[in-house]
Every structure is written in structure tokens, then in C-alpha cells.
Design a protein around this motif. Sequence first.
Motif, PDB file in Angstrom:
ATOM      1  N   GLY A  49       0.811  -1.221   0.000  1.00  0.00           N
ATOM      2  CA  GLY A  49       0.000   0.000   0.000  1.00  0.00           C
ATOM      3  C   GLY A  49       0.837   1.260   0.000  1.00  0.00           C
ATOM      4  O   GLY A  49       0.520   2.232  -0.699  1.00  0.00           O
ATOM      5  N   LEU A  50       1.927   1.250   0.771  1.00  0.00           N
ATOM      6  CA  LEU A  50       2.801   2.429   0.842  1.00  0.00           C
ATOM      7  C   LEU A  50       3.404   2.738  -0.525  1.00  0.00           C
ATOM      8  O   LEU A  50       3.378   3.897  -0.980  1.00  0.00           O
ATOM      9  CB  LEU A  50       3.915   2.197   1.871  1.00  0.00           C
ATOM     10  CG  LEU A  50       4.917   3.344   2.042  1.00  0.00           C
ATOM     11  CD1 LEU A  50       4.256   4.560   2.684  1.00  0.00           C
ATOM     12  CD2 LEU A  50       6.123   2.890   2.876  1.00  0.00           C
ATOM     13  N   LEU A 123       5.945   8.234  11.375  1.00  0.00           N
ATOM     14  CA  LEU A 123       4.543   8.124  10.995  1.00  0.00           C
ATOM     15  C   LEU A 123       4.100   6.691  11.273  1.00  0.00           C
ATOM     16  O   LEU A 123       4.502   5.764  10.573  1.00  0.00           O
ATOM     17  CB  LEU A 123       4.359   8.469   9.515  1.00  0.00           C
ATOM     18  CG  LEU A 123       2.929   8.398   8.972  1.00  0.00           C
ATOM     19  CD1 LEU A 123       1.988   9.328   9.723  1.00  0.00           C
ATOM     20  CD2 LEU A 123       2.901   8.704   7.481  1.00  0.00           C
ATOM     21  N   VAL A 124       3.304   6.509  12.324  1.00  0.00           N
ATOM     22  CA  VAL A 124       2.933   5.169  12.768  1.00  0.00           C
ATOM     23  C   VAL A 124       1.808   4.612  11.900  1.00  0.00           C
ATOM     24  O   VAL A 124       0.750   5.215  11.759  1.00  0.00           O
ATOM     25  CB  VAL A 124       2.507   5.177  14.249  1.00  0.00           C
ATOM     26  CG1 VAL A 124       2.012   3.794  14.671  1.00  0.00           C
ATOM     27  CG2 VAL A 124       3.685   5.608  15.129  1.00  0.00           C
ATOM     28  N   THR A 144      -1.393   7.559  10.935  1.00  0.00           N
ATOM     29  CA  THR A 144      -2.497   7.418   9.979  1.00  0.00           C
ATOM     30  C   THR A 144      -3.360   6.208  10.340  1.00  0.00           C
ATOM     31  O   THR A 144      -4.549   6.182  10.029  1.00  0.00           O
ATOM     32  CB  THR A 144      -1.983   7.247   8.537  1.00  0.00           C
ATOM     33  OG1 THR A 144      -0.906   6.297   8.521  1.00  0.00           O
ATOM     34  CG2 THR A 144      -1.498   8.569   7.973  1.00  0.00           C
ATOM     35  N   GLY A 145      -2.758   5.181  10.965  1.00  0.00           N
ATOM     36  CA  GLY A 145      -3.539   4.024  11.399  1.00  0.00           C
ATOM     37  C   GLY A 145      -4.568   4.431  12.438  1.00  0.00           C
ATOM     38  O   GLY A 145      -4.404   5.435  13.134  1.00  0.00           O
ATOM     39  N   PHE A 307      -1.308   2.881   1.975  1.00  0.00           N
ATOM     40  CA  PHE A 307      -1.664   3.876   0.958  1.00  0.00           C
ATOM     41  C   PHE A 307      -1.973   5.218   1.625  1.00  0.00           C
ATOM     42  O   PHE A 307      -1.542   6.280   1.155  1.00  0.00           O
ATOM     43  CB  PHE A 307      -2.886   3.371   0.179  1.00  0.00           C
ATOM     44  CG  PHE A 307      -3.026   3.922  -1.216  1.00  0.00           C
ATOM     45  CD1 PHE A 307      -2.678   3.147  -2.318  1.00  0.00           C
ATOM     46  CD2 PHE A 307      -3.526   5.196  -1.439  1.00  0.00           C
ATOM     47  CE1 PHE A 307      -2.827   3.632  -3.620  1.00  0.00           C
ATOM     48  CE2 PHE A 307      -3.683   5.690  -2.727  1.00  0.00           C
ATOM     49  CZ  PHE A 307      -3.326   4.917  -3.824  1.00  0.00           C
ATOM     50  N   SER A 308      -2.689   5.180   2.732  1.00  0.00           N
ATOM     51  CA  SER A 308      -3.035   6.408   3.467  1.00  0.00           C
ATOM     52  C   SER A 308      -1.788   7.105   4.004  1.00  0.00           C
ATOM     53  O   SER A 308      -1.684   8.335   3.962  1.00  0.00           O
ATOM     54  CB  SER A 308      -3.986   6.080   4.626  1.00  0.00           C
ATOM     55  OG  SER A 308      -5.206   5.548   4.140  1.00  0.00           O
ATOM     56  N   ALA A 309      -0.839   6.311   4.505  1.00  0.00           N
ATOM     57  CA  ALA A 309       0.418   6.886   5.004  1.00  0.00           C
ATOM     58  C   ALA A 309       1.152   7.609   3.877  1.00  0.00           C
ATOM     59  O   ALA A 309       1.679   8.711   4.070  1.00  0.00           O
ATOM     60  CB  ALA A 309       1.300   5.781   5.598  1.00  0.00           C
TER      61      ALA A 309
END
Length: 393
Positions: A49-50, A123-124, A144-145, A307-309
Motif C-alpha cells: 500500500g505504501l 509516521l505510525v 495514519t492508522g 496507501f493512506s500513510a
Amino acid sequence: MIRRNALTLAALACLAAPLAFAQGKDIKIAHIYSKTGPLEAYGKQTQVGLMMGLNYATEGSMQVGGRKIVVIEKDDQGKPDLGKNLLAAAYGDDKVDIAVGPTASPVALAMLPVAEEYKKILLVEPAVADSITGEKWNKYIFRTGRNSSQDAIANAVAVDKEGTSIVTMAQDSAFGRDGVKAFKEALHKAKLVHEEYLPPATTDFTAGGQRMIDKLKALPGRKIIFIIWAGGNPFKIADMDLKRHGIEIATGGNILPAMVAYKQFPGMEGAAYYYFGMPKNPVNDAMVSMHYTQFKSPPDFFTAGGFSAAMALVTALKKTNGDTNTNKLIATMEGMSFDTPKGKMTFRAEDHQAMQSMYHFKIKVDPAFAWGVPELVREIKPSEMKVPVRNQR
């Protein structure tokens, strides 16, 4: 005079050169996660995702502000001491600008002081324990989690009803205990009658299952075992004939392989962080399409997290035009909103926790899918969840 001006210009050029060079260097991001170990499946999804998210957010260039993004991967194996040492090496030896990870909450808790020591952002994603953005937090930590409170409050929406008795079954870890604490705080109507904590690697649930049955079987009304678990197969407790005692199982969303077990529980309700069929927005559409193209399968729970991170990082770096100065990034990211596969997220200024939607679901059995399909009951918006600020800022 002309010669003096020429020398002055040359001197200024020399002074400017290091700055231009520094700004022109690669943006180095360390991704520290469980490439191996108990949560390997979660870690690998986050990594996919990242990288997909970085590619999407930079429109395929992998650059921001003229600087190339380079990702350095490190395997913490789910071990706190190893994760701590890898983060120190990433900041100190690899000179990374930002770190992302880790997968497990105990590893994250070991890493938090390292970010503070090196004055660099961590960034966790996706470690969940409340204490990460709570009592153990420092200003270099963003997440972001989702956290345990967001999980708990959303799941309480599904099961918090009058006349309901609940026991919790959780791993004896920061993830499990923080999850139960937050879930207990989120209950207002149902009664929590017992907390069962088992070793994280438990495979035989007989003894714990019997204790939970004994607590519930004689009680009137609806009876639920609520499971907070990462990895393994805690649904083996269903083999203990819970239906004979009128006991139901409830839990949150999970990765698709784990949700194969959900097929045993049609109608089961809970709340999910993500399921590919739930969010309706262009970013999710793009991620689902990219994932099907690359893997011939849908993206999963933690793919969306990675992906969000990536979306958060690129949004911040675009705002700073590629400047990775930590204080500038912190000032930019506090209160910052950014698009994700789950819709818009916002980093809360008080604790840098990403406020985000969750999804109330009911399990449906569909022969076309190997897993129990979580049908959307409704999206639970961030504004509906009174997520406590738990740090001491």
C-alpha cells in the motif's frame, strides 16, 4: 569594481551551492515493519500500500519538489528491541528524513523515544495501541492508522445495546489491553462482565473459552464474546458449541484470509477499519484498480493503511515543496487534511492522530467470496466518534 562584483557573485554561488545540493538530495523514507514474524501478512500489505500510494500521489514520478523519494525497508520481525535499533540506525546511519511503521504496537512503543532522541518524524502505520498517541506520545509521532479508541467506539455502535452482557477476549499485549480499555469506556448500555487475556501466540483456546462460557451461560438477555485479536485464529472458540448457551461472537474487521472464518457467523455485526467494497471515492477506486491490475485480487485491510500513510507524506511534502525540515513538517502536518482510500483524514493537532471514518458492518455469506462479506450498515464519521485525547500535551 567589475572584478570585485564577479568575486562576490562567485562567493554567493558557493554559499548557495550546499543549500541547493541539500535540497536536491533524495527524500529518504525508512519503512520498518514485520517482513517476517507473527504479523508478516499485515506488514507485507502495508508495504504494498505504501509503495502504491507513493506512486499514485506523485503521479508516477516518485518525486516531490524536484527530489526523488527513496524508500529503505527494514524488517523488525515483530521484536521491540530490534525495531528500536533499526529506527536508530535509519535515522543515524542511513540519514533518513522520515520513518514509517511499525506493524506491532509493542514495537511502536519501543520506537517512540528514538524519534524524540533524533528529532525526526515517525509516521505510525498500522500499530493500534492508544498509548502510542496517548501517554507514550511525543511531538514527532503522527499516526495514519486507527487507534484502539476508534476501533472500540465504532464497535460499540454495533453491540452496545440494553440487556446485553459481554465478555472480551484479547491478547495479553499493549494492543489487546488498550483495546479492551477503550472498548470498556465506549460501552454505555451493555454490561461488560469479564475480561479474558491470553498469550498473543495462543492456539488452544479451550481453557479461556470455558472461562468465558461459565461467565455468560447463566445470564439473561443477549450474550456476546467480543474478540480483539491480531493474527492466529481466535474463532476456534466457536468449536465449543457456543450456540448451545445462546452465546454470539462479535469482532471488528480484519484481513481477508482471517475473514474466511467469518463465514461461520452470518449476521455477525462489528465495525471495520476498511473493506475494499465500502468506501466510495476516487482514491479508493484507483487503489482497487491498481491492486487488481498488479495482483489480480482486491486490496486488503492494511494495504489501505499503507496507501493512506503515503498520501499523508506526499501531501505534507508538496506543501513544503520537498523541504524535509522536521519542524516545518510538524507545523504543516498538525491539523492537515489529506485524501485516502477511506476518504478524508485529518491529523488532530493535539496528538497527531488521524481522525477517520469507520464502517459498521453485518456479515453476509456470498458463495462468490471465500470470506464472510462485511455488508455496510453505515459509515461512522469522525465527527460522530468522541475519541479521547490521551496524551499529556
